[in-house]
Design an enzyme around this catalytic site. Structure first.
Site, PDB file in Angstrom:
ATOM      1  N   THR A  95      35.624  28.350  90.654  1.00 51.44           N
ATOM      2  CA  THR A  95      36.699  27.600  91.314  1.00 51.44           C
ATOM      3  C   THR A  95      36.189  26.234  91.754  1.00 51.44           C
ATOM      4  O   THR A  95      36.838  25.216  91.530  1.00 51.44           O
ATOM      5  CB  THR A  95      37.260  28.392  92.525  1.00 51.44           C
ATOM      6  OG1 THR A  95      37.945  29.534  92.024  1.00 51.44           O
ATOM      7  CG2 THR A  95      38.226  27.554  93.341  1.00 51.44           C
ATOM      8  N   THR A 130      22.314  22.826 100.472  1.00 53.08           N
ATOM      9  CA  THR A 130      21.120  23.606 100.162  1.00 53.08           C
ATOM     10  C   THR A 130      21.469  24.650  99.103  1.00 53.08           C
ATOM     11  O   THR A 130      22.408  25.408  99.261  1.00 53.08           O
ATOM     12  CB  THR A 130      20.591  24.312 101.422  1.00 53.08           C
ATOM     13  OG1 THR A 130      20.274  23.318 102.384  1.00 53.08           O
ATOM     14  CG2 THR A 130      19.348  25.116 101.117  1.00 53.08           C
ATOM     15  N   ASN A 179      42.045  34.762  81.539  1.00 50.64           N
ATOM     16  CA  ASN A 179      41.635  35.832  82.447  1.00 50.64           C
ATOM     17  C   ASN A 179      42.569  37.036  82.447  1.00 50.64           C
ATOM     18  O   ASN A 179      42.180  38.130  82.817  1.00 50.64           O
ATOM     19  CB  ASN A 179      41.498  35.284  83.871  1.00 50.64           C
ATOM     20  CG  ASN A 179      42.717  34.522  84.330  1.00 50.64           C
ATOM     21  OD1 ASN A 179      43.261  33.698  83.587  1.00 50.64           O
ATOM     22  ND2 ASN A 179      43.169  34.784  85.526  1.00 50.64           N
ATOM     23  N   SER A 202      30.964  30.971  85.649  1.00 50.76           N
ATOM     24  CA  SER A 202      31.014  31.864  86.809  1.00 50.76           C
ATOM     25  C   SER A 202      29.898  32.891  86.725  1.00 50.76           C
ATOM     26  O   SER A 202      29.574  33.372  85.647  1.00 50.76           O
ATOM     27  CB  SER A 202      32.373  32.580  86.837  1.00 50.76           C
ATOM     28  OG  SER A 202      32.352  33.627  87.788  1.00 50.76           O
ATOM     29  N   CYS A 221      43.563  37.004  91.937  1.00 53.45           N
ATOM     30  CA  CYS A 221      44.063  36.023  92.896  1.00 53.45           C
ATOM     31  C   CYS A 221      45.548  36.184  93.129  1.00 53.45           C
ATOM     32  O   CYS A 221      46.069  35.815  94.165  1.00 53.45           O
ATOM     33  CB  CYS A 221      43.793  34.608  92.411  1.00 53.45           C
ATOM     34  SG  CYS A 221      42.059  34.252  92.288  1.00 53.45           S
TER      35      CYS A 221
END
Lengths: 370, 409
Positions: free
Chosen positions: B90, B257, B169, B217, B340
């Protein structure tokens, strides 16, 4: 070589064993928290439990939100760039690089020689109008704890919201968002025994924030993307443990002060920064005048001690600390400053190793100077 | 989200049934034990911040990150330095689409995508309309594939970016990336592909397929959630405006980081996928064929039957509502649509884009299987589904069904 001594815990600190065990178990599970089947709902439950743990640890005001993000940088950006119509933004002169980069046009609030945000200056700046004030709770380089309650009082009186980067305080000293009146707070997992790549932005009720990443509508629309379930679980456990151990953590102050006293005894010219201000227990910012910080970091590394010059993000680059500069430290002194940050497991033997290495380096550099 | 003990406690009783079969590999995958093993040391001892490489811990972490970059790059024919690590696909999609469009806005102000893209691609595109960009959303054919002539007609000298996913998907169809890449390149536009569902499952080559930006991903290929990558072409150089800036990590494209453990996991998952892709695809294709055969007649598979990944089947059981079906087989972790959107009651926009009417779309379930799915599990799942469908099709069952559905809620 005997075991490596890690004294750079403000950069990152080891993950707690219980956290690792929990994360390992979660990694083996299939289940997307957005899925409605049992596996999905089980993952959702883990995420919501952790959300409660984070909220309780930082005193999130009732009705507020916790938004999980991939790290402190992202969470700070979400706060500073996501806030709708913030108007003029004031940030302290000692904020982390990522805060400065997020709002490059912000006006800087100066700090005192002790490293404390200058409240009189803040009051004057607020007279020029501001919608948002961002001041960190504890500084990453000096460990100085900022007068957040006063910052909030002044800012709110002037109609401004307050964002507080609490990354360096949570797990080291008390931080209660509701008691302080903070509107937005950032907290990171890997500074308190959780995994890297995990942080949260805490929002008081009705703080209007817009997402930076859009998509599947996760995190109530504040932050799209499948939740890092294992990381979130680890964060929740770590923050709960860290806050529960706050009293025990304060022993590090005794160790830190003993270390400082010994280093000063070896080199009376050495300077400790922020010594007269309240500090988190583990942090020591100290200059060995005449010896460049990079030289020191390399020498200590060879001696088996890991620490840093200034903050980790800037340690790759040779650059004078903006924090020390803001405190009025002359460049040549600031360039000889290192940061020693202890961890919850740091022991006396490691402190002795540090003292010994400091003495060796001081003698060697003094000799070569002569 | 608002933390709420009561809300949490509502899910307290969630127990995954002991005989549950996980059939939702497009939503997420369990982390491969080999991946867990690889990342473990970076959680346990090598806890350096990869940016403080002045000391030993930092150096080890930094080496591990660079090795993972090579592992990811190797799987798509890229150079290690073209890989930017992110928190997931995403974020990669947001960075690629918003970043490239914003950078090119002054010269090219059009964005072309298709109706079956993941929500985060479509949402990123819509967000750019507010910034003055023009968004073209192309339809797809009944098989789920984009019509190349239509694409060619839509892409012109004003097009900054063509964003078309590698693998869908929901229905698993594989787009003709090489042809799409050639069309974009001929018009001087950049080609971004959301390969969240394709990376590690089908061969991808950024050179042969003329891909300029590729979203990757981790958790779709047996690495943990919370890690992903974006391939960013260097020659000719693709420039992006970062979503967030700060420490200047990842060539300034993505500050913050890095998490060595997560990155190492993605690298390891990529390497395993590369090594086992052929054998795994063959095994899954066999499983899919015998699963379908066992389901028997009265079944419609949505999307192209050949241009697809083997671990996905989007199936309509004629005359049966997917939600009713899921209610009577709670031991099967299936989904309707994507994770989702799985809590939504609207029919899938992907299936609507294929031209399915509401009734047909509402009868579709997504069945995703993968590395840890066994033949026995799929046999049992097929039998459970066949039995459940037969029951649901039988008259006089509605009252029972109502009770089952309300129990689920």
């Amino acid at each position: 070589m005997s075991s490596f001594v890690f004294l750079d815990h403000n950069a990152t600190t080891p993950v707690r064993p219980a956290v690792i065990a929990a994360m390992m178990a979660v990694l083996g599970e299939a289940g997307n928290p957005s899925s409605v089947h049992a596996q999905g709902r089980a993952a959702r439950r883990r995420v919501e439990l952790a959300r409660c743990q984070v909220a309780e640890a930082i005193g999130l005001p009732a009705g507020g939100d916790i938004v999980f993000a991939s790290g402190g940088t992202e969470a700070n950006h979400l706060a500073l760039r996501g806030l709708k119509a913030p108007g003029r933004i004031l940030i302290s002169a000692i904020e982390h690089d990522c805060v400065r980069a997020a709002v490059p046009d912000a006006a800087l609030i100066p700090v005192t020689a002790d490293g404390l945000v200058d409240l009189a200056a803040l009051e004057r700046l607020l007279q020029g109008g501001a919608g948002l004030v961002s001041v960190m709770a504890a500084n990453n380089e000096t460990g100085v704890i900022q007068p957040i309650a006063d910052v909030v009082r002044l800012a709110h009186a002037a109609g401004a919201l307050v964002h507080c980067d609490a990354i360096q305080i949570v797990g080291k000293a008390p931080f209660d968002m509701a008691a302080l009146g903070v509107d937005l707070a950032t907290v990171s997992a890997h500074k308190l025994g959780g995994p890297q790549g995990m942080a949260a932005l805490a929002l008081a009720p009705k703080v209007p924030v817009r997402a930076l990443t859009t998509g599947g509508g996760q995190e109530k629309g504040y932050r799209a993307g499948t939740e890092n379930v294992a990381g979130i679980v680890g964060f929740g456990l770590a923050i709960e443990a860290a806050v529960a151990e706050l009293d025990a953590y304060q022993r590090l102050a005794i160790m830190r002060d003993w270390l400082a006293a010994r280093l000063l005894a070896i080199d009376p010219q050495a300077i400790v920064f922020g010594a007269d201000a309240p500090r988190v227990a583990n942090t020591l910012s100290i200059a060995m005048p005449g010896v460049k910080a990079e030289t020191q970091v390399m020498a200590f590394d060879l001696a088996g001690i890991g620490l840093s010059a200034g903050s980790a993000c800037s340690s790759g680059k040779v650059r004078t600390s903006h924090v020390l500069t803001a405190m009025g430290v002359p460049p040549e002194v600031a360039q000889s400053a290192i940061r020693i940050s202890l961890g919850r497991d740091t022991n006396d033997t490691e402190i002795d190793r540090m003292i010994e290495a400091w003495a060796t380096l001081r003698t060697r550099t003094a000799r070569s100077a002569a | 989200m608002t933390p709420d003990r009561a809300e949490r406690d509502k899910t307290d009783g969630v127990r995954v049934p002991p005989d549950a079969i996980y059939l939702d590999y497009q939503a997420t995958t369990p982390t491969d034990p080999r991946v867990v093993e690889a990342m473990m040391p970076y959680l346990v001892q090598r806890f350096g911040n990869p940016h403080s490489d002045a000391h030993v811990f930092g150096q080890e972490a930094s080496d591990a990150v660079e090795r993972a970059r090579e592992q990811v790059a190797a799987l798509i024919g890229a150079e290690a330095r073209e890989i930017v690590f992110t928190s997931g696909a995403t974020e990669s999609n947001n960075l690629a689409i918003k970043g490239a469009s914003r950078f090119l806005k002054a010269r090219r102000d059009k964005l072309v995508t298709v109706a079956t893209e993941h929500k985060c691609v479509l949402e990123s595109g819509r967000a750019l309309i507010a910034e003055g960009l023009e968004l073209t959303i192309l339809p797809v054919e009944r098989d789920g594939l984009v019509d190349l002539d239509r694409l060619r007609a839509a892409v012109d000298e004003r097009t900054a970016l063509v964003s078309i996913m590698a693998v869908n998907n929901e229905i698993g169809v594989v787009q003709d990336l090489a042809a799409i890449g050639a069309i974009a390149r001929a018009a001087g536009a950049l080609f971004h592909t959301d390969a969240a569902q394709g990376f590690g499952k089908i061969p991808l080559d950024v050179g042969a397929q003329a891909i300029d930006l590729m979203s990757i991903s981790g958790h779709k290929i047996y690495a943990p959630k919370g890690i992903g990558a974006l391939y960013v072409r260097r020659r000719p150089r693709v420039r992006l405006e970062p979503l967030f800036s700060g420490g200047g990590q990842e060539r300034g494209l993505r500050s913050g980081t890095l998490a060595p453990a997560l990155i190492v996991a993605l690298g390891e998952a990529a390497e395993i996928a590369g090594r086992e892709m052929g054998a795994e695809a063959a095994r899954l294709a066999d499983l899919a064929a015998s699963f379908l055969a066992r389901l028997g007649p009265g079944v419609t598979v949505h999307g192209d039957r050949t241009r697809r990944i083997p671990g996905n089947l989007n199936i309509g059981f004629d005359g049966v509502r997917a939600q009713d079906l899921m209610a009577v087989v709670p031991d099967l972790a299936l989904s309707v649509g994507s994770a989702c959107t799985s809590a939504e009651v609207e029919p899938s926009y992907v299936l609507s884009a294929l031209g399915l009417d509401n009734q047909a779309a509402a009868s579709a379930v997504r069945i995703g299987f993968g590395r840890f799915t066994t033949e026995a599990e799929l046999r049992r799942a097929a039998d459970r589904l066949r039995g459940a469908v037969a029951g649901l099709r039988a008259p006089g069952l509605q009252p029972v069904l109502e009770r089952a559905t309300s129990f689920m809620d």
